[in-house]
Design an enzyme around this catalytic site. Structure first.
Site, PDB file in Angstrom:
ATOM      1  CB  THR A 189     -90.122  34.581 -25.471  1.00  0.00           C
ATOM      2  OG1 THR A 189     -91.364  33.919 -25.723  1.00  0.00           O
ATOM      3  CG2 THR A 189     -89.684  35.304 -26.723  1.00  0.00           C
ATOM      4  N   GLY A 190     -86.886  34.159 -25.775  1.00  0.00           N
ATOM      5  CA  GLY A 190     -85.641  34.916 -25.668  1.00  0.00           C
ATOM      6  C   GLY A 190     -84.395  34.086 -25.879  1.00  0.00           C
ATOM      7  CB  SER A 191     -80.930  35.265 -26.227  1.00  0.00           C
ATOM      8  OG  SER A 191     -80.821  36.036 -25.049  1.00  0.00           O
ATOM      9  CB  THR A 192     -81.630  32.769 -21.359  1.00  0.00           C
ATOM     10  OG1 THR A 192     -81.096  34.102 -21.395  1.00  0.00           O
ATOM     11  CG2 THR A 192     -80.816  31.933 -20.380  1.00  0.00           C
TER      12      THR A 192
ATOM     13  CG  ASP B  73     -85.993  41.810 -19.710  1.00  0.00           C
ATOM     14  OD1 ASP B  73     -85.290  41.164 -20.509  1.00  0.00           O
ATOM     15  OD2 ASP B  73     -87.205  42.016 -19.889  1.00  0.00           O
TER      16      ASP B  73
ATOM     17  CE  LYS C 246     -90.959  36.603 -18.380  1.00  0.00           C
ATOM     18  NZ  LYS C 246     -89.857  36.495 -19.366  1.00  0.00           N
TER      19      LYS C 246
ATOM     20  NE  ARG D 230     -84.398  40.793 -24.415  1.00  0.00           N
ATOM     21  CZ  ARG D 230     -84.811  40.129 -25.487  1.00  0.00           C
ATOM     22  NH1 ARG D 230     -84.946  40.766 -26.629  1.00  0.00           N
ATOM     23  NH2 ARG D 230     -85.084  38.843 -25.434  1.00  0.00           N
TER      24      ARG D 230
ATOM     25  CD  GLU E 143     -92.056  36.024 -21.871  1.00  0.00           C
ATOM     26  OE1 GLU E 143     -91.112  35.636 -22.570  1.00  0.00           O
ATOM     27  OE2 GLU E 143     -92.042  37.116 -21.287  1.00  0.00           O
TER      28      GLU E 143
ATOM     29  CE  LYS F  92     -80.740  39.501 -19.120  1.00  0.00           C
ATOM     30  NZ  LYS F  92     -81.440  38.327 -19.571  1.00  0.00           N
TER      31      LYS F  92
HETATM   32  C1  5RP Z   1     -89.398  38.284 -23.547  1.00  0.00           C
HETATM   33  C2  5RP Z   1     -88.780  38.172 -22.194  1.00  0.00           C
HETATM   34  C3  5RP Z   1     -87.488  37.470 -22.108  1.00  0.00           C
HETATM   35  O1  5RP Z   1     -87.666  36.289 -21.413  1.00  0.00           O
HETATM   36  C4  5RP Z   1     -86.499  38.357 -21.400  1.00  0.00           C
HETATM   37  O2  5RP Z   1     -86.395  39.579 -22.120  1.00  0.00           O
HETATM   38  C5  5RP Z   1     -85.107  37.699 -21.321  1.00  0.00           C
HETATM   39  O3  5RP Z   1     -84.599  37.490 -22.595  1.00  0.00           O
HETATM   40  P1  5RP Z   1     -83.114  37.030 -22.848  1.00  0.00           P
HETATM   41  O4  5RP Z   1     -82.980  35.664 -22.248  1.00  0.00           O
HETATM   42  O5  5RP Z   1     -82.958  37.076 -24.331  1.00  0.00           O
HETATM   43  O6  5RP Z   1     -82.201  38.024 -22.161  1.00  0.00           O
HETATM   44  O7  5RP Z   1     -89.306  38.603 -21.203  1.00  0.00           O
HETATM   45  O8  5RP Z   1     -90.553  39.048 -23.511  1.00  0.00           O
END
Ligand code: 5RP
Length: 238
Positions: free
Chosen positions: A33-36, A91, A101, A103, A110, A128
């Site tokens: 999950t997330g922006s990456t 994170d 992790k 965020r 996960e 990170k």
């Molecule tokens: C979600 C997570 C995400 O994978 C982690 O926060 C990284 O997110 P991003 O790629 O947006 O920085 O652990 O629960």
């Protein structure tokens, strides 16, 4: 878009895309999950359109929706309890490839997906990478029924526990599993493995965002503007 934000987005895209290239025909893929990971989904979508056959297990409602929009076929842990490759963000990553992790409050699913995976690929930008875990708070998913005793126990561990507040809803964040998230800022995390075990032993805590048990099967892809760096357990200095 600001130059710095553009650079960060390019780094995330580079890492996310590189991970998508590791996926092979017929694989069951855990999708974090997330922006990456967003960029991994974007690239996988192109590869699926070009004929790649995979089935993905999403770790959150966000990822399930994005994967559906991207026409990536979905499956479940019930149908595929063993995952070929799980790709997820983080994170914080320390030199031993231990992670914080959560965020996005998706760390419970996960961790289930990472545990079921043969290979765990972590996609991050350079920011990170840390020498020591703990600048980020450690997110902990908590059963609402037990929130008060859990907050007391967490304070006793020497952190400042804060129930995460929602942004476009009044009150606490409710996870995809119907629970609260408590962000725990520790002054110092001396022993991440021990802290992960202690948190797991508290009744009412469902899962923490410390990921210390997957280092041997972990590959970290660090996106940069000009190049992508890849490190794995073989690179860990004892
Ligand atoms: C979600 C997570 C995400 O994978 C982690 O926060 C990284 O997110 P991003 O790629 O947006 O920085 O652990 O629960």
């Amino acid at each position: 878009m600001e130059k710095k934000a553009e650079t960060l987005t390019a780094a995330k895209r580079a890492a996310g895309y590189r991970a998508a290239e590791m996926v092979e025909e017929g694989m069951v893929v855990g999708l974090g999950t997330g922006s990456t990971v967003y960029f991994t989904i974007e690239r996988l979508s192109e590869r699926v359109r070009d004929g790649l056959r995979i089935a993905a297990i999403p770790t959150s409602f966000q990822t399930a929706l994005r994967a559906k929009e991207a026409h990536i076929p979905l499956t479940t842990l019930d149908d595929n309890p063993v995952i070929d490759i799980a790709i997820d963000g983080a994170d914080e990553v320390d030199p031993k490839l231990r992670l914080i992790k959560g965020r996005g409050a998706a760390h419970l699913r996960e961790k289930c997906v990472a545990a079921a995976a043969k290979h765990f690929v972590v996609v991050v930008d350079e920011q990170k990478m840390v020498k020591k875990l703990g600048v980020a708070a450690v997110p902990v998913e908590v059963l609402p029924f037990a929130i008060t005793p859990v907050l007391g126990q967490l304070s006793g561990l020497g952190c400042v526990p804060i129930v995460r507040e929602a942004v476009k809803k009044d009150g606490p964040v409710i996870t995809d599993n119907g629970n609260f998230v408590v962000d725990c800022r520790f002054r110092e995390i001396k022993n991440p493995e021990k802290l992960e075990a202690v948190l797991a032993s508290i009744p009412g805590i469902i899962e923490s965002g410390l990921f210390c048990g997957f280092t041997k099967k972990t590959t970290v892809i660090i996106g940069g503007l000009k190049k992508v760096k890849i490190i794995s357990s073989a690179d860990i200095v004892a």
